[in-house]
Scaffold this motif. Sequence first.
Motif, PDB file in Angstrom:
ATOM      1  N   ARG A 118      13.283  -7.466 -14.538  1.00  0.00           N
ATOM      2  CA  ARG A 118      12.079  -8.766 -13.996  1.00  0.00           C
ATOM      3  C   ARG A 118      11.802  -8.800 -12.891  1.00  0.00           C
ATOM      4  O   ARG A 118      10.408  -8.260 -12.294  1.00  0.00           O
ATOM      5  N   ALA A 119      12.853  -8.162 -11.561  1.00  0.00           N
ATOM      6  CA  ALA A 119      12.933  -8.054 -10.026  1.00  0.00           C
ATOM      7  C   ALA A 119      11.881  -6.993  -9.791  1.00  0.00           C
ATOM      8  O   ALA A 119      11.034  -7.045  -8.788  1.00  0.00           O
ATOM      9  N   VAL A 120      12.274  -5.816 -10.787  1.00  0.00           N
ATOM     10  CA  VAL A 120      11.563  -4.810  -9.907  1.00  0.00           C
ATOM     11  C   VAL A 120      10.366  -4.917 -10.572  1.00  0.00           C
ATOM     12  O   VAL A 120       8.863  -4.413  -9.797  1.00  0.00           O
ATOM     13  N   SER A 121       9.216  -5.872 -11.774  1.00  0.00           N
ATOM     14  CA  SER A 121       7.788  -5.432 -11.956  1.00  0.00           C
ATOM     15  C   SER A 121       7.721  -6.336 -11.529  1.00  0.00           C
ATOM     16  O   SER A 121       6.478  -6.410 -11.120  1.00  0.00           O
ATOM     17  N   VAL A 122       8.233  -7.805 -11.392  1.00  0.00           N
ATOM     18  CA  VAL A 122       7.259  -8.087  -9.773  1.00  0.00           C
ATOM     19  C   VAL A 122       7.069  -7.689  -8.415  1.00  0.00           C
ATOM     20  O   VAL A 122       5.528  -7.606  -8.860  1.00  0.00           O
ATOM     21  N   TYR A 123       7.741  -6.666  -8.643  1.00  0.00           N
ATOM     22  CA  TYR A 123       7.662  -6.448  -6.944  1.00  0.00           C
ATOM     23  C   TYR A 123       6.259  -5.471  -7.557  1.00  0.00           C
ATOM     24  O   TYR A 123       5.534  -4.893  -6.393  1.00  0.00           O
ATOM     25  N   LEU A 124       6.786  -4.803  -8.493  1.00  0.00           N
ATOM     26  CA  LEU A 124       5.143  -3.535  -8.719  1.00  0.00           C
ATOM     27  C   LEU A 124       3.795  -4.171  -9.109  1.00  0.00           C
ATOM     28  O   LEU A 124       2.878  -3.963  -8.736  1.00  0.00           O
ATOM     29  N   LEU A 125       4.380  -5.621  -9.533  1.00  0.00           N
ATOM     30  CA  LEU A 125       2.973  -6.315 -10.335  1.00  0.00           C
ATOM     31  C   LEU A 125       2.493  -7.079  -8.682  1.00  0.00           C
ATOM     32  O   LEU A 125       1.313  -6.912  -8.624  1.00  0.00           O
ATOM     33  N   LEU A 126       2.915  -6.987  -7.923  1.00  0.00           N
ATOM     34  CA  LEU A 126       2.311  -7.649  -6.918  1.00  0.00           C
ATOM     35  C   LEU A 126       1.639  -6.336  -6.155  1.00  0.00           C
ATOM     36  O   LEU A 126       0.624  -7.179  -5.905  1.00  0.00           O
ATOM     37  N   GLY A 127       2.177  -5.220  -6.146  1.00  0.00           N
ATOM     38  CA  GLY A 127       1.142  -3.531  -5.877  1.00  0.00           C
ATOM     39  C   GLY A 127       0.047  -3.818  -6.894  1.00  0.00           C
ATOM     40  O   GLY A 127      -1.396  -3.808  -5.842  1.00  0.00           O
ATOM     41  N   VAL A 128       0.272  -4.579  -7.797  1.00  0.00           N
ATOM     42  CA  VAL A 128      -0.724  -3.544  -8.637  1.00  0.00           C
ATOM     43  C   VAL A 128      -2.245  -5.368  -8.622  1.00  0.00           C
ATOM     44  O   VAL A 128      -3.814  -5.093  -8.272  1.00  0.00           O
ATOM     45  N   ALA A 129      -1.663  -6.439  -8.281  1.00  0.00           N
ATOM     46  CA  ALA A 129      -2.390  -7.616  -7.867  1.00  0.00           C
ATOM     47  C   ALA A 129      -3.137  -7.247  -6.943  1.00  0.00           C
ATOM     48  O   ALA A 129      -4.296  -7.606  -7.099  1.00  0.00           O
ATOM     49  N   TRP A 130      -2.910  -7.045  -5.895  1.00  0.00           N
ATOM     50  CA  TRP A 130      -3.462  -7.346  -4.545  1.00  0.00           C
ATOM     51  C   TRP A 130      -4.248  -5.542  -4.827  1.00  0.00           C
ATOM     52  O   TRP A 130      -5.473  -5.828  -3.780  1.00  0.00           O
ATOM     53  N   GLU A 183       0.351  -8.980   2.491  1.00  0.00           N
ATOM     54  CA  GLU A 183       0.952  -8.165   1.637  1.00  0.00           C
ATOM     55  C   GLU A 183       2.047  -7.775   2.220  1.00  0.00           C
ATOM     56  O   GLU A 183       3.211  -7.447   1.738  1.00  0.00           O
ATOM     57  N   ALA A 184       1.421  -6.812   3.284  1.00  0.00           N
ATOM     58  CA  ALA A 184       2.860  -6.390   4.469  1.00  0.00           C
ATOM     59  C   ALA A 184       3.736  -7.311   4.507  1.00  0.00           C
ATOM     60  O   ALA A 184       4.327  -6.885   4.646  1.00  0.00           O
ATOM     61  N   THR A 185       3.236  -8.730   4.811  1.00  0.00           N
ATOM     62  CA  THR A 185       4.235 -10.331   4.708  1.00  0.00           C
ATOM     63  C   THR A 185       5.189  -9.775   3.814  1.00  0.00           C
ATOM     64  O   THR A 185       7.249 -10.028   3.566  1.00  0.00           O
ATOM     65  N   LEU A 186       4.774 -10.060   2.400  1.00  0.00           N
ATOM     66  CA  LEU A 186       5.459 -10.841   0.652  1.00  0.00           C
ATOM     67  C   LEU A 186       6.123  -9.300   0.703  1.00  0.00           C
ATOM     68  O   LEU A 186       7.237  -9.516   0.036  1.00  0.00           O
ATOM     69  N   GLY A 187       5.397  -8.064   0.992  1.00  0.00           N
ATOM     70  CA  GLY A 187       6.559  -6.918   0.241  1.00  0.00           C
ATOM     71  C   GLY A 187       8.042  -7.089   0.948  1.00  0.00           C
ATOM     72  O   GLY A 187       8.909  -7.273   0.177  1.00  0.00           O
ATOM     73  N   PRO A 188       8.421  -7.011   2.287  1.00  0.00           N
ATOM     74  CA  PRO A 188       9.768  -7.168   3.033  1.00  0.00           C
ATOM     75  C   PRO A 188      10.229  -8.142   2.452  1.00  0.00           C
ATOM     76  O   PRO A 188      11.685  -8.344   2.109  1.00  0.00           O
ATOM     77  N   LEU A 189       9.418  -9.398   3.011  1.00  0.00           N
ATOM     78  CA  LEU A 189      10.255 -10.899   2.398  1.00  0.00           C
ATOM     79  C   LEU A 189      10.814 -10.719   1.173  1.00  0.00           C
ATOM     80  O   LEU A 189      11.846 -11.471   0.504  1.00  0.00           O
ATOM     81  N   TYR A 190       9.697 -10.586   0.117  1.00  0.00           N
ATOM     82  CA  TYR A 190      10.282 -10.435  -1.871  1.00  0.00           C
ATOM     83  C   TYR A 190      11.715  -9.604  -1.828  1.00  0.00           C
ATOM     84  O   TYR A 190      12.290 -10.551  -1.768  1.00  0.00           O
TER      85      TYR A 190
END
Length: 140
Positions: free
Chosen positions: A39-51, A115-122
């Motif tokens: 689920r954690a990895v899926s969230v990260y990948l879905l962030l990229g798709v959503a953006w 997005e650049a802030t959310l990636g490393p923060l997440y």
Amino acid sequence: VGLEIVEAVSLTAFLLFLLVTMVHSVMREEHVTGNTLCRAVSVYLLLGVAWSIMFGLVLHLDGGAFSINVAGADGFAARVSGSSLLYLSFCTLTTLGYGDITPISPIAQGLAMIEATLGPLYLAILVARLVAIYTRERPA
């Protein structure tokens, strides 16, 4: 309002709802399992798709929102496409930033900055949470 805009906004809203639900689920876990990690990895990948979908919406509304600095095989400048926006999104999410596709409108730049802030923060929050769960589970 065009059908493409309604489609992009609806899909983005759905993905953001899904992301919030999944993040909430991951952060509430009491034990680290394979499902938690998936689920954690899926969230990260879905962030990229959503953006990438949001970038596509911005491009649809403003055709000059992005600049692409790569020449195609025929020597002419390449066009910004859906796959280009997915590539841009993951380069931004991971803060890799090759710079071959550049957001140039204020809205595109703002989205890229978020997005650049959310990636490393997440990733930082996720790793801290998972380590906290793991260390709590280990016998002393």
